[in-house]
Design a protein around this motif. Structure first.
Motif, PDB file in Angstrom:
ATOM      1  N   GLU A  86       7.323  -2.365   3.457  1.00  0.00           N
ATOM      2  CA  GLU A  86       7.649  -2.947   2.608  1.00  0.00           C
ATOM      3  C   GLU A  86       6.763  -4.506   2.574  1.00  0.00           C
ATOM      4  OE1 GLU A  86      11.953  -1.666   1.372  1.00  0.00           O
ATOM      5  OE2 GLU A  86      12.043  -2.234   3.252  1.00  0.00           O
ATOM      6  N   ASP A  87       6.121  -4.910   4.111  1.00  0.00           N
ATOM      7  CA  ASP A  87       5.394  -5.743   4.698  1.00  0.00           C
ATOM      8  C   ASP A  87       4.465  -6.123   3.264  1.00  0.00           C
ATOM      9  OD1 ASP A  87       4.795  -7.822   5.743  1.00  0.00           O
ATOM     10  OD2 ASP A  87       3.988  -7.698   7.377  1.00  0.00           O
ATOM     11  N   GLU A  88       4.440  -6.821   2.760  1.00  0.00           N
ATOM     12  CA  GLU A  88       3.806  -7.908   1.942  1.00  0.00           C
ATOM     13  C   GLU A  88       2.135  -7.878   2.276  1.00  0.00           C
ATOM     14  OE1 GLU A  88       5.118 -11.249  -0.346  1.00  0.00           O
ATOM     15  OE2 GLU A  88       6.699 -10.323  -0.918  1.00  0.00           O
ATOM     16  N   VAL A  89       2.038  -8.083   3.752  1.00  0.00           N
ATOM     17  CA  VAL A  89       0.712  -8.309   3.867  1.00  0.00           C
ATOM     18  C   VAL A  89       0.372  -7.068   4.876  1.00  0.00           C
ATOM     19  CG1 VAL A  89      -0.422  -9.579   5.937  1.00  0.00           C
ATOM     20  CG2 VAL A  89       1.790 -10.245   4.867  1.00  0.00           C
ATOM     21  N   SER A  90       0.866  -5.745   5.494  1.00  0.00           N
ATOM     22  CA  SER A  90       0.358  -4.452   5.309  1.00  0.00           C
ATOM     23  C   SER A  90      -0.330  -3.650   4.855  1.00  0.00           C
ATOM     24  CB  SER A  90       1.715  -4.144   5.796  1.00  0.00           C
ATOM     25  OG  SER A  90       1.481  -2.253   6.938  1.00  0.00           O
ATOM     26  N   LYS A  91      -0.882  -2.951   4.376  1.00  0.00           N
ATOM     27  CA  LYS A  91      -1.900  -2.456   4.248  1.00  0.00           C
ATOM     28  C   LYS A  91      -1.133  -0.638   4.068  1.00  0.00           C
ATOM     29  CE  LYS A  91      -5.784  -4.943   4.164  1.00  0.00           C
ATOM     30  NZ  LYS A  91      -7.589  -4.559   4.177  1.00  0.00           N
ATOM     31  N   PHE A  92      -0.171  -0.710   4.538  1.00  0.00           N
ATOM     32  CA  PHE A  92       0.866   1.128   5.017  1.00  0.00           C
ATOM     33  C   PHE A  92       1.622   1.055   3.368  1.00  0.00           C
ATOM     34  CE2 PHE A  92       4.074   3.327   6.883  1.00  0.00           C
ATOM     35  CZ  PHE A  92       3.324   4.385   6.983  1.00  0.00           C
ATOM     36  N   GLU A  93       1.436   2.514   2.983  1.00  0.00           N
ATOM     37  CA  GLU A  93       1.739   2.949   2.061  1.00  0.00           C
ATOM     38  C   GLU A  93       3.128   3.547   2.366  1.00  0.00           C
ATOM     39  OE1 GLU A  93      -0.232   4.367   3.542  1.00  0.00           O
ATOM     40  OE2 GLU A  93      -2.285   3.513   2.564  1.00  0.00           O
ATOM     41  N   GLN A  94       4.207   2.925   1.170  1.00  0.00           N
ATOM     42  CA  GLN A  94       5.383   3.540   1.230  1.00  0.00           C
ATOM     43  C   GLN A  94       6.041   4.975   1.258  1.00  0.00           C
ATOM     44  OE1 GLN A  94       7.775   1.713  -2.113  1.00  0.00           O
ATOM     45  NE2 GLN A  94      10.090   2.016  -0.674  1.00  0.00           N
ATOM     46  N   LEU A  95       4.562   5.816   0.117  1.00  0.00           N
ATOM     47  CA  LEU A  95       4.526   7.126   0.230  1.00  0.00           C
ATOM     48  C   LEU A  95       4.637   7.828   1.321  1.00  0.00           C
ATOM     49  CD1 LEU A  95       2.989   7.635  -3.416  1.00  0.00           C
ATOM     50  CD2 LEU A  95       4.906   7.341  -3.060  1.00  0.00           C
ATOM     51  N   THR A  96       3.130   7.375   2.102  1.00  0.00           N
ATOM     52  CA  THR A  96       3.273   7.801   3.801  1.00  0.00           C
ATOM     53  C   THR A  96       4.480   7.111   4.565  1.00  0.00           C
ATOM     54  OG1 THR A  96       0.692   6.612   3.061  1.00  0.00           O
ATOM     55  CG2 THR A  96       1.069   7.554   5.416  1.00  0.00           C
ATOM     56  N   ALA A  97       5.308   5.976   4.430  1.00  0.00           N
ATOM     57  CA  ALA A  97       6.325   5.878   5.246  1.00  0.00           C
ATOM     58  C   ALA A  97       7.290   6.905   5.115  1.00  0.00           C
ATOM     59  CB  ALA A  97       6.578   4.521   5.448  1.00  0.00           C
ATOM     60  N   LEU A  98       7.384   7.274   3.685  1.00  0.00           N
ATOM     61  CA  LEU A  98       8.759   7.882   3.340  1.00  0.00           C
ATOM     62  C   LEU A  98       8.411   9.828   4.045  1.00  0.00           C
ATOM     63  CD1 LEU A  98       9.819   6.899  -0.380  1.00  0.00           C
ATOM     64  CD2 LEU A  98      10.942   6.690   1.510  1.00  0.00           C
ATOM     65  N   GLU A  99       7.138   9.770   4.558  1.00  0.00           N
ATOM     66  CA  GLU A  99       6.833  10.927   4.380  1.00  0.00           C
ATOM     67  C   GLU A  99       6.189  11.298   6.077  1.00  0.00           C
ATOM     68  OE1 GLU A  99       3.070  14.364   3.451  1.00  0.00           O
ATOM     69  OE2 GLU A  99       3.152  12.748   2.790  1.00  0.00           O
ATOM     70  N   ILE A 100       6.809  10.260   6.539  1.00  0.00           N
ATOM     71  CA  ILE A 100       6.745  10.180   7.967  1.00  0.00           C
ATOM     72  C   ILE A 100       8.259  10.714   8.228  1.00  0.00           C
ATOM     73  CG2 ILE A 100       7.152   8.655  10.154  1.00  0.00           C
ATOM     74  CD1 ILE A 100       3.980   7.544   9.273  1.00  0.00           C
ATOM     75  N   LEU A 101       9.121   9.812   7.971  1.00  0.00           N
ATOM     76  CA  LEU A 101      10.544   9.784   8.133  1.00  0.00           C
ATOM     77  C   LEU A 101      10.735  11.223   7.319  1.00  0.00           C
ATOM     78  CD1 LEU A 101      11.774   6.458   6.892  1.00  0.00           C
ATOM     79  CD2 LEU A 101      10.989   7.299   9.416  1.00  0.00           C
ATOM     80  N   GLU A 102      10.648  11.935   6.394  1.00  0.00           N
ATOM     81  CA  GLU A 102      11.323  13.870   6.380  1.00  0.00           C
ATOM     82  C   GLU A 102      10.663  13.960   6.745  1.00  0.00           C
ATOM     83  OE1 GLU A 102       8.757  16.496   3.032  1.00  0.00           O
ATOM     84  OE2 GLU A 102       8.211  14.576   2.586  1.00  0.00           O
ATOM     85  N   ARG A 103       9.237  14.347   7.240  1.00  0.00           N
ATOM     86  CA  ARG A 103       8.550  15.349   8.998  1.00  0.00           C
ATOM     87  C   ARG A 103       9.727  14.839  10.170  1.00  0.00           C
ATOM     88  NH1 ARG A 103       2.067  16.335   7.663  1.00  0.00           N
ATOM     89  NH2 ARG A 103       2.278  17.015   5.822  1.00  0.00           N
ATOM     90  N   GLU A 104       9.522  13.793  10.598  1.00  0.00           N
ATOM     91  CA  GLU A 104      10.744  13.068  11.375  1.00  0.00           C
ATOM     92  C   GLU A 104      11.655  13.722  11.561  1.00  0.00           C
ATOM     93  OE1 GLU A 104      11.613   9.987  14.401  1.00  0.00           O
ATOM     94  OE2 GLU A 104      11.979  10.002  12.417  1.00  0.00           O
TER      95      GLU A 104
END
Length: 297
Positions: A86-104
């Motif tokens: 959710e950081d505006e500066v970061s290039k990290f996608e929210q979809l990838t973040a959710l998939e990371i938490l899903e697998r964890e």
């Protein structure tokens, strides 16, 4: 915070998966949180957490703020990953973040080990460049780790500048201790017995063997070997990187365009020399043609 019951992690896996899939369908987050609340098992605490997240996103626009205010339910690592997305500066996608938490969450719902969870979380932080110092602090605060594990994880921030991860894992493994004990003299063994037993190794025998074999190699090979051999969870790749990969068909098209540009350049400079393709006098061998024949290097 203590670890949650298995049913909580099962519902978390479902929640993060549904959230990600509906975001891909361009559904607003407020609508997703409103509808998914009714789908989650009511005997868990997740519906209350989702209600709080929906109220927070309507107020501040971020669900990571709500997760940070629920430290008894969401771990510091979960909050950290969502906050980075959710950081505006970061290039990290929210979809990838959710998939990371899903697998964890899926891994936690099974027979999760501290070793497997650490390797997964550490690779998530490093592969996606989420911030090394903050990432290690978030990992160390996970309730699955005891004090020895948390202290070792926090120490990585200074040690990784001197040694690579595979070497540090090897030194903290049962395999390393077995090799060291076999090289000790009888007098040293007696001294060790007098000073007391060593604490239990953080990593097992096979973890240590894999780590030793990967010292000096690409860290991705180390992570991949652990996933194959020990069934540790696999880290999802960034959606943006996957989309940016060229298909074989597109690569072939680009190659043809490049050849045509070379021909056009030759015509501008005075034409293409075709004499090299003429059949030589007295020769029965036909001329050979190639894709790059007559083109400048």
């Amino acid at each position: 915070m203590s670890t949650l019951p298995r049913e909580e992690y099962i519902e978390q896996e479902y929640f993060f998966r549904v959230y990600r899939e509906r975001l891909e369908q361009n559904t607003p987050s407020q609508d997703i949180l409103k509808t998914v609340h009714e789908e989650i098992l009511a005997t868990t605490r997740l519906p209350m957490a989702v209600d709080f997240m929906r109220a927070e996103i309507l107020h501040a626009g971020k669900i990571s703020d709500a997760m940070a205010r629920l430290p008894h339910y969401f771990t510091a690592f979960q909050t950290f990953v969502v906050a980075r997305a959710e950081d505006e500066v970061s290039k990290f996608e929210q979809l990838t973040a959710l998939e990371i938490l899903e697998r964890e969450a899926k891994y936690r719902a099974g027979e999760a080990s501290r070793r497997g969870l650490f390797v997964y979380q550490f690779e998530c932080v490093t592969r996606n460049r989420l911030g090394f110092a903050d990432g290690l602090r978030a990992i160390a605060a996970d309730p699955l780790y005891d004090e020895r594990w948390s202290r070792w994880i926090r120490s990585l921030h200074n040690q990784l500048g001197v040694a690579e991860l595979s070497e540090l894992v090897y030194r903290a493994s049962e395999n390393f201790r077995t090799r060291r004990k076999s090289q000790q003299t009888a007098a040293q063994k007696n001294d060790d017995q007098n000073t007391g037993d060593e604490p239990e190794a953080l990593f097992g025998e096979q973890d240590g063997r894999i780590a030793k074999a990967n010292i000096g190699r690409d860290p991705l090979y180390f992570f991949s070997a652990l996933q194959r051999q020990l069934n540790y969870p696999q880290v999802p790749l960034s959606k943006k990187l996957i989309d940016e990969r060229l298909s074989p068909f597109l690569e072939a098209r680009l190659s043809k365009i490049e050849q045509r540009l070379k021909i056009a350049e030759m015509e501008v400079k005075g034409g293409i020399d075709l004499t090299r393709f003429y059949k030589k006098d007295g020769s029965d061998t036909p001329p050979k043609f190639s894709d790059n024949a007559g083109l400048p290097d």
